[in-house]
Design a protein around this motif. Structure first.
Motif, PDB file in Angstrom:
ATOM      1  N   ILE A  52      56.193  30.678  18.948  1.00 57.72           N
ATOM      2  CA  ILE A  52      55.084  29.750  18.676  1.00 57.72           C
ATOM      3  C   ILE A  52      55.429  28.632  17.697  1.00 57.72           C
ATOM      4  O   ILE A  52      54.580  27.816  17.390  1.00 57.72           O
ATOM      5  N   LYS A  53      56.658  28.580  17.189  1.00 59.40           N
ATOM      6  CA  LYS A  53      56.969  27.577  16.176  1.00 59.40           C
ATOM      7  C   LYS A  53      57.679  26.364  16.772  1.00 59.40           C
ATOM      8  O   LYS A  53      58.540  26.512  17.640  1.00 59.40           O
ATOM      9  N   PRO A  54      57.354  25.148  16.275  1.00 62.34           N
ATOM     10  CA  PRO A  54      58.029  23.943  16.777  1.00 62.34           C
ATOM     11  C   PRO A  54      59.552  24.020  16.660  1.00 62.34           C
ATOM     12  O   PRO A  54      60.254  23.609  17.585  1.00 62.34           O
TER      13      PRO A  54
ATOM     14  N   ASP B  25      50.353  27.041   9.686  1.00 59.91           N
ATOM     15  CA  ASP B  25      51.650  26.593   9.170  1.00 59.91           C
ATOM     16  C   ASP B  25      52.110  25.333   9.884  1.00 59.91           C
ATOM     17  O   ASP B  25      52.894  24.550   9.361  1.00 59.91           O
ATOM     18  N   VAL B  26      51.662  25.156  11.100  1.00 56.45           N
ATOM     19  CA  VAL B  26      52.105  24.016  11.903  1.00 56.45           C
ATOM     20  C   VAL B  26      51.118  22.853  11.766  1.00 56.45           C
ATOM     21  O   VAL B  26      51.512  21.700  11.620  1.00 56.45           O
ATOM     22  N   PHE B  27      49.835  23.167  11.819  1.00 59.35           N
ATOM     23  CA  PHE B  27      48.788  22.144  11.692  1.00 59.35           C
ATOM     24  C   PHE B  27      47.845  22.552  10.561  1.00 59.35           C
ATOM     25  O   PHE B  27      46.997  23.426  10.751  1.00 59.35           O
TER      26      PHE B  27
ATOM     27  N   PHE C 290      49.019  35.042  12.427  1.00 56.36           N
ATOM     28  CA  PHE C 290      49.907  33.928  12.753  1.00 56.36           C
ATOM     29  C   PHE C 290      51.288  34.015  12.121  1.00 56.36           C
ATOM     30  O   PHE C 290      52.077  33.116  12.280  1.00 56.36           O
ATOM     31  N   ARG C 291      51.572  35.066  11.324  1.00 58.97           N
ATOM     32  CA  ARG C 291      52.846  35.012  10.627  1.00 58.97           C
ATOM     33  C   ARG C 291      54.005  35.549  11.456  1.00 58.97           C
ATOM     34  O   ARG C 291      55.144  35.216  11.198  1.00 58.97           O
TER      35      ARG C 291
ATOM     36  N   TYR D 269      57.231  16.280  15.648  1.00 62.06           N
ATOM     37  CA  TYR D 269      58.444  16.954  16.078  1.00 62.06           C
ATOM     38  C   TYR D 269      58.125  18.267  16.802  1.00 62.06           C
ATOM     39  O   TYR D 269      57.709  19.242  16.187  1.00 62.06           O
ATOM     40  N   PHE D 270      58.288  18.273  18.110  1.00 69.33           N
ATOM     41  CA  PHE D 270      57.973  19.437  18.956  1.00 69.33           C
ATOM     42  C   PHE D 270      56.587  20.021  18.693  1.00 69.33           C
ATOM     43  O   PHE D 270      56.377  21.221  18.750  1.00 69.33           O
TER      44      PHE D 270
END
Ligand code: HEM
Ligand code: 2DC
Length: 469
Positions: free
Chosen positions: A59-61, A384-386, A41-42, A404-405
């Motif tokens: 893949i990042k918001p 990192d996101v969730f 995922f990095r 946010y996104f």
């Protein structure tokens, strides 16, 4: 391999393939950044070329925010060529799903007012609520007939019918009768055609349909047969409304449905109306039903959470005395559950846009005109996101700053899902009625993974047990 869209289960294999590519001199130019690291995922950006597609995957918001700022006035997503080829082949107009440019925009603006603006919700809720009540009555009957005080089944067929009945009642202001014991075989055929249409679309993402058509391939013939079934049934429904509209002039002030409202408004040509109403009817079946199936599956796996949701619904019911429109404003956890379902089990594996200006993402310059894909499935499972992404936690959506996104299951901006309000309302009402009537249970703790048939589906049947409270 399009690793952003792969299930993490397959990533070790993708990683091995990537490792090989990475060490191959000739490939490095098309592999940006460390491809293998995507597996944990990095890696944040990936350029890929599959057949004739060349796209950049993110893949990042934060990157999604940059992407959607560059989508321009007429946002354009990846064209599903199988769908446009069928329309061209049969000489049928594109609806809002397939149109682009000014033609898309002028149609979409008018459709928005009748389908997605807040003002129509009041019209939709009583119609959808009635379908929800009928579904519950139907399940009670099934339980009674089983003689065991419970009903264990793969609910997907029932959910397809619920979804079609819901979208049908909103579009036509009339019931199709799918909650009855004996249903119209044409309606069942319509449901089967939609699944076949999705299933036959996915191989054609990578093999040009024009070529398959030339060689008379079975996949193309099946696809045509599926769309023919869809259009024939939609045409019948539309003709039906058209006929009754000419006979009686709606004097009772009853909401006549989306189709009749559009016809009365007289701002779109009849052919344009038919094309978009057909797409709405076809788009309204597998999407919501599968999302509801995944939600019931998650609630069955988390009995305590299920009780929490039930309690929230009970309080909302009591304090609003059954005023549904009000009640829908008092169920944040139920809404969170639906967002959580779409995070872990998104219908659309990715969102895509052709950007209309140069942008810089993760230090890479991406030129105007590039197809950029946001991997929704991958983002939903990125730690990192969730945090603790594997956990089903509807409460993570209770804080607006967490969104946010991140909540992008229906897409974003002016090109987002046109059926969003219908879908959300229909799903919320379904959960309200189900939670008020049944406890949902499942057999054993088996993980169910996703499979890709254009939309993401459970790879195997999900057996659930419903018991009256
Ligand atoms: C487009 C998701 C239900 C009709 C889309 C898109 C997504 C999506 C991701 C692309 C948006 C974008 O590119 O930004 C979903 C999900 C659903 C759902 C997750 C349910 C859980 C429905 C329903 C209908 C519908 C119920 C019809 C009543 C459409 C149409 C478009 C669309 C017509 C194309 C809009 C345009 O291009 O202007 N949907 N959808 N969808 N959806 Fe849905
Ligand atoms: C499929 O790589 C994967 O809402 C491809 O209700 C990219 C792609 C492009 C368009 C997406 C599609 C994916 C998944 C299904 C979507 C579609 C746009 C609309 C459609 C997301 C991600 C859907 C299911 C509509 C379908 C309406 C139609 C049946 C009339």
């Amino acid at each position: 391999v399009d690793a952003t869209n792969l299930s993490p289960r397959l990533w070790p294999r993708a990683s091995a393939a990537a490792e090989r590519l990475w060490s191959d001199e000739r490939m490095t130019s098309s592999v940006i950044d460390a491809y293998p690291r995507l597996v944990d995922f990095r890696c944040r950006l990936l350029r890929e070329k599959i057949g004739y597609y060349d796209s950049v995957n993110i893949i990042k918001p934060e990157d999604a925010a940059i992407l959607f700022k560059a989508e321009g006035h007429y946002p354009k997503r990846l064209t599903v060529e199988a769908w446009t080829s069928y329309r061209d082949y049969r000489n049928r107009k594109y609806g809002v799903l397939l149109k682009n440019g000014e033609d898309w925009r002028s149609n979409r603006v008018i459709l928005n007012r009748e389908v997605i603006s807040p003002k129509v919700l009041g019209n939709f809720v009583p119609l959808l609520d009635e379908v929800g009540q009928d579904f519950v009555a139907r399940v009670h009957k099934k339980i009674e007939r089983s003689g065991q005080g419970k009903w264990t089944t793969d609910l997907s067929q029932e959910l397809f019918k619920y979804a079609l009945e819901s979208v049908g009642s909103v579009l036509y202001g009339e019931r199709l009768g799918l909650m009855l014991d004996y249903i119209n075989p044409e309606a069942q055929h319509f449901i089967d055609c939609i699944s076949l249409m999705f299933k036959t679309t996915s191989p054609m993402l990578y093999i040009p349909p024009a070529m398959l058509r030339r060689v008379g391939a079975k996949i193309w013939r099946d696809h045509v047969e599926a769309w023919d079934g869809i259009f024939n049934q939609a045409d019948r429904c539309i003709q039906n409304i058209y006929r009754t509209m000419r006979q009686d002039t709606n004097t009772h002030g009853k909401y006549p449905g989306v189709l009749a409202s559009l016809l009365v408004l007289d701002k779109l040509s009849i052919e344009d109306i038919k094309a978009s109403v057909t797409e709405l009817m076809a788009g309204g079946v597998d999407t919501t039903s599968i999302t509801l199936l995944w939600t019931l599956y998650e609630l069955a796996r988390h009995p305590d959470l299920q009780e929490e949701l039930r309690a929230e619904v009970a309080v909302a019911r009591q304090s609003t005395q059954g005023d549904m429109l009000q009640m829908l404003k008092m169920i944040p956890l139920v809404k969170g559950a639906l967002k959580e379902t779409l995070r872990l089990h998104p219908v659309a594996v990715s969102l895509q846009r052709y950007i209309t200006e140069d942008i810089v993402i993760q230090n890479y310059h991406i030129p105007c005109g590039t197809l950029v894909q946001l991997g929704l499935y991958a983002m939903g499972r990125d730690p990192d996101v969730f945090p603790r992404p594997e956990k089903y936690l509807p409460s993570r959506w209770l804080r607006t700053e967490n969104q946010y996104f991140r909540s992008l299951g229906f897409g974003f901006g002016p090109r987002q899902c046109l059926g969003r309000r219908i879908a959300e309302t229909e799903m919320q009402l379904f959960l309200i009625h189900m939670l008020e009537n049944f406890r949902v249970d499942k057999q054993r703790q088996v993980e169910v993974h996703s499979t890709f048939e254009l939309i993401l589906l459970p790879e195997k049947p999900i057996l659930l047990t419903l018991k009256p409270l």
